[in-house]
Design an enzyme around this catalytic site. Structure first.
Site, PDB file in Angstrom:
ATOM      1  N   ARG A 176       6.878  -0.028  11.998  1.00  0.00           N
ATOM      2  CA  ARG A 176       5.636   0.708  11.751  1.00  0.00           C
ATOM      3  C   ARG A 176       5.018   1.203  13.067  1.00  0.00           C
ATOM      4  O   ARG A 176       4.478   2.299  13.133  1.00  0.00           O
ATOM      5  CB  ARG A 176       4.611  -0.173  11.011  1.00  0.00           C
ATOM      6  CG  ARG A 176       4.853  -0.321   9.529  1.00  0.00           C
ATOM      7  CD  ARG A 176       4.770   1.019   8.794  1.00  0.00           C
ATOM      8  NE  ARG A 176       3.405   1.536   8.743  1.00  0.00           N
ATOM      9  CZ  ARG A 176       2.692   1.586   7.605  1.00  0.00           C
ATOM     10  NH1 ARG A 176       3.214   1.126   6.481  1.00  0.00           N
ATOM     11  NH2 ARG A 176       1.482   2.090   7.597  1.00  0.00           N
ATOM     12  N   ILE A 178      -1.352   3.398   6.083  1.00  0.00           N
ATOM     13  CA  ILE A 178      -2.451   2.970   6.947  1.00  0.00           C
ATOM     14  C   ILE A 178      -2.134   3.435   8.368  1.00  0.00           C
ATOM     15  O   ILE A 178      -1.026   3.198   8.864  1.00  0.00           O
ATOM     16  CB  ILE A 178      -2.577   1.423   6.931  1.00  0.00           C
ATOM     17  CG1 ILE A 178      -2.722   0.919   5.480  1.00  0.00           C
ATOM     18  CG2 ILE A 178      -3.748   0.973   7.794  1.00  0.00           C
ATOM     19  CD1 ILE A 178      -3.976   1.388   4.782  1.00  0.00           C
ATOM     20  N   LEU A 179      -3.045   4.118   9.019  1.00  0.00           N
ATOM     21  CA  LEU A 179      -2.824   4.626  10.374  1.00  0.00           C
ATOM     22  C   LEU A 179      -2.931   3.472  11.372  1.00  0.00           C
ATOM     23  O   LEU A 179      -3.776   2.592  11.225  1.00  0.00           O
ATOM     24  CB  LEU A 179      -3.851   5.712  10.691  1.00  0.00           C
ATOM     25  CG  LEU A 179      -3.752   6.937   9.763  1.00  0.00           C
ATOM     26  CD1 LEU A 179      -4.965   7.823   9.927  1.00  0.00           C
ATOM     27  CD2 LEU A 179      -2.463   7.698  10.040  1.00  0.00           C
ATOM     28  N   HIS A 208     -11.753   9.515  -0.522  1.00  0.00           N
ATOM     29  CA  HIS A 208     -11.410   8.351  -1.365  1.00  0.00           C
ATOM     30  C   HIS A 208     -12.011   8.544  -2.751  1.00  0.00           C
ATOM     31  O   HIS A 208     -13.209   8.869  -2.855  1.00  0.00           O
ATOM     32  CB  HIS A 208     -11.951   7.065  -0.721  1.00  0.00           C
ATOM     33  CG  HIS A 208     -11.559   5.821  -1.447  1.00  0.00           C
ATOM     34  ND1 HIS A 208     -10.288   5.297  -1.388  1.00  0.00           N
ATOM     35  CD2 HIS A 208     -12.276   5.025  -2.274  1.00  0.00           C
ATOM     36  CE1 HIS A 208     -10.248   4.205  -2.156  1.00  0.00           C
ATOM     37  NE2 HIS A 208     -11.430   4.020  -2.698  1.00  0.00           N
ATOM     38  N   GLY A 265     -10.143  -0.070   9.662  1.00  0.00           N
ATOM     39  CA  GLY A 265     -10.060  -0.800   8.386  1.00  0.00           C
ATOM     40  C   GLY A 265      -9.438   0.083   7.321  1.00  0.00           C
ATOM     41  O   GLY A 265      -9.035   1.207   7.589  1.00  0.00           O
ATOM     42  N   ASP A 278     -11.648   4.468  10.317  1.00  0.00           N
ATOM     43  CA  ASP A 278     -11.651   3.519  11.452  1.00  0.00           C
ATOM     44  C   ASP A 278     -10.467   2.567  11.235  1.00  0.00           C
ATOM     45  O   ASP A 278      -9.577   2.855  10.437  1.00  0.00           O
ATOM     46  CB  ASP A 278     -13.002   2.783  11.548  1.00  0.00           C
ATOM     47  CG  ASP A 278     -13.244   1.878  10.350  1.00  0.00           C
ATOM     48  OD1 ASP A 278     -14.347   1.338  10.253  1.00  0.00           O
ATOM     49  OD2 ASP A 278     -12.325   1.725   9.507  1.00  0.00           O
ATOM     50  N   ASP A 327     -10.382   2.232   4.270  1.00  0.00           N
ATOM     51  CA  ASP A 327     -11.508   2.841   3.536  1.00  0.00           C
ATOM     52  C   ASP A 327     -12.846   2.259   3.979  1.00  0.00           C
ATOM     53  O   ASP A 327     -13.753   2.060   3.172  1.00  0.00           O
ATOM     54  CB  ASP A 327     -11.324   2.626   2.025  1.00  0.00           C
ATOM     55  CG  ASP A 327     -10.025   3.245   1.527  1.00  0.00           C
ATOM     56  OD1 ASP A 327      -9.401   2.670   0.623  1.00  0.00           O
ATOM     57  OD2 ASP A 327      -9.642   4.301   2.057  1.00  0.00           O
ATOM     58  N   ASN A 339     -11.174  11.009   5.813  1.00  0.00           N
ATOM     59  CA  ASN A 339     -10.399  10.642   4.625  1.00  0.00           C
ATOM     60  C   ASN A 339     -11.262  10.855   3.394  1.00  0.00           C
ATOM     61  O   ASN A 339     -12.480  10.734   3.441  1.00  0.00           O
ATOM     62  CB  ASN A 339      -9.983   9.165   4.695  1.00  0.00           C
ATOM     63  CG  ASN A 339      -9.184   8.740   3.472  1.00  0.00           C
ATOM     64  OD1 ASN A 339      -8.208   9.384   3.108  1.00  0.00           O
ATOM     65  ND2 ASN A 339      -9.629   7.672   2.820  1.00  0.00           N
TER      66      ASN A 339
HETATM   67  C1  GRF Z   1      -6.952  11.795  -4.007  1.00  0.00           C
HETATM   68  O1  GRF Z   1      -7.789  11.322  -5.046  1.00  0.00           O
HETATM   69  C2  GRF Z   1      -7.173  10.969  -2.768  1.00  0.00           C
HETATM   70  O2  GRF Z   1      -8.514  10.591  -2.575  1.00  0.00           O
HETATM   71  C3  GRF Z   1      -6.341   9.756  -3.089  1.00  0.00           C
HETATM   72  O3  GRF Z   1      -5.173  10.261  -3.695  1.00  0.00           O
HETATM   73  C4  GRF Z   1      -5.487  11.514  -4.309  1.00  0.00           C
HETATM   74  C5  GRF Z   1      -4.594  12.540  -3.676  1.00  0.00           C
HETATM   75  O4  GRF Z   1      -4.504  13.602  -4.512  1.00  0.00           O
HETATM   76  N1  GRF Z   1      -6.040   9.002  -1.902  1.00  0.00           N
HETATM   77  P1  GRF Z   1      -3.540  14.843  -4.085  1.00  0.00           P
HETATM   78  O5  GRF Z   1      -2.229  14.236  -3.611  1.00  0.00           O
HETATM   79  O6  GRF Z   1      -4.241  15.569  -2.994  1.00  0.00           O
HETATM   80  O7  GRF Z   1      -3.421  15.620  -5.354  1.00  0.00           O
END
Ligand code: GRF
Length: 198
Positions: free
Chosen positions: A63, A90-91, A107, A141, A139, A143, A105
């Site tokens: 990784r 995860i970055l 979410h 973590g 960051d 999310d 990001n």
């Molecule tokens: C989005 O809801 C994103 O927040 C989550 O996965 C989904 C990605 O959708 N991590 P797409 O691949 O852009 O259609």
């Protein structure tokens, strides 16, 4: 400013960012899409004529090596802003150090509720009546970075994971485009300041 999008999925968020930055006078442009697997997002980038890079974990010793390679790829694409749009990795430390403060990001839940990879399923399972979308700075973590924008999405009793996620994504797309625009405006204004006082 140059935006690099990291994706792993169907690319619906990528599509929204492409639409929002494709106008000829757009101050932001996508200089590359990086995927960690073959996915619809990769095909979308290809169809849109956007530089595509694949950075697959299995192609690297571990990784850490993958994270270093990803960092180089995104730096080579000249990223001013990195957007993880459905990127399911995860970055690592190298990437976060290189792009700190410039990774956003999206979410599909109202963080800090329902972090992690199954946010929509978890919200349904918990029986909440309201969920939503969050755009935040990444960051070290999962999310957990500073929240930049949120919007609510009502859950109705006919919802399943697909129907709810689709509705959340429509909100995510709007929030992402707004947040990218605000980053870009700040960058352009600061550029402007430099020019005026140079
Ligand atoms: C989005 O809801 C994103 O927040 C989550 O996965 C989904 C990605 O959708 N991590 P797409 O691949 O852009 O259609």
């Amino acid at each position: 400013p140059a935006v690099v999008v990291l994706a792993s999925g169907t690319g619906s968020l990528l599509a929204a960012i492409i639409d929002a930055t494709s106008a000829p006078n757009s101050p932001a442009r996508i200089t590359g899409v990086v995927v960690d697997r073959d996915c619809r997002a990769a095909e979308l980038a290809g169809a849109a004529g956007i530089e595509l890079r694949r950075c697959v974990v299995a192609d690297h010793a571990d990784r850490t090596a993958w994270d270093a390679a990803l960092t180089d790829v995104v730096a080579d694409l000249g990223a001013d802003l990195v957007v993880t749009a459905g990127f399911m990795k995860i970055l690592g430390r190298a990437f976060l150090d290189r792009f700190a403060g410039r990774i956003i990001n999206s979410h599909p839940a109202l963080l800090p509720s329902f972090p992690g990879a199954h946010a929509v399923r978890d919200a349904l399972a918990h029986g909440v009546k309201v969920t939503g979308a969050t755009v935040h700075l990444v960051d070290d973590g999962v999310d957990t970075g500073p929240i930049l924008a949120q919007a609510p999405v009502m859950i109705d009793d006919t919802d399943d994971e697909i129907s709810l996620h689709d509705r959340i994504k429509t909100v995510e797309r709007v929030l992402l485009v707004q947040v990218i625009a605000s980053f870009v405006t700040r960058a352009v204004v600061s550029e402007g300041r430099k020019v005026r006082f140079s």
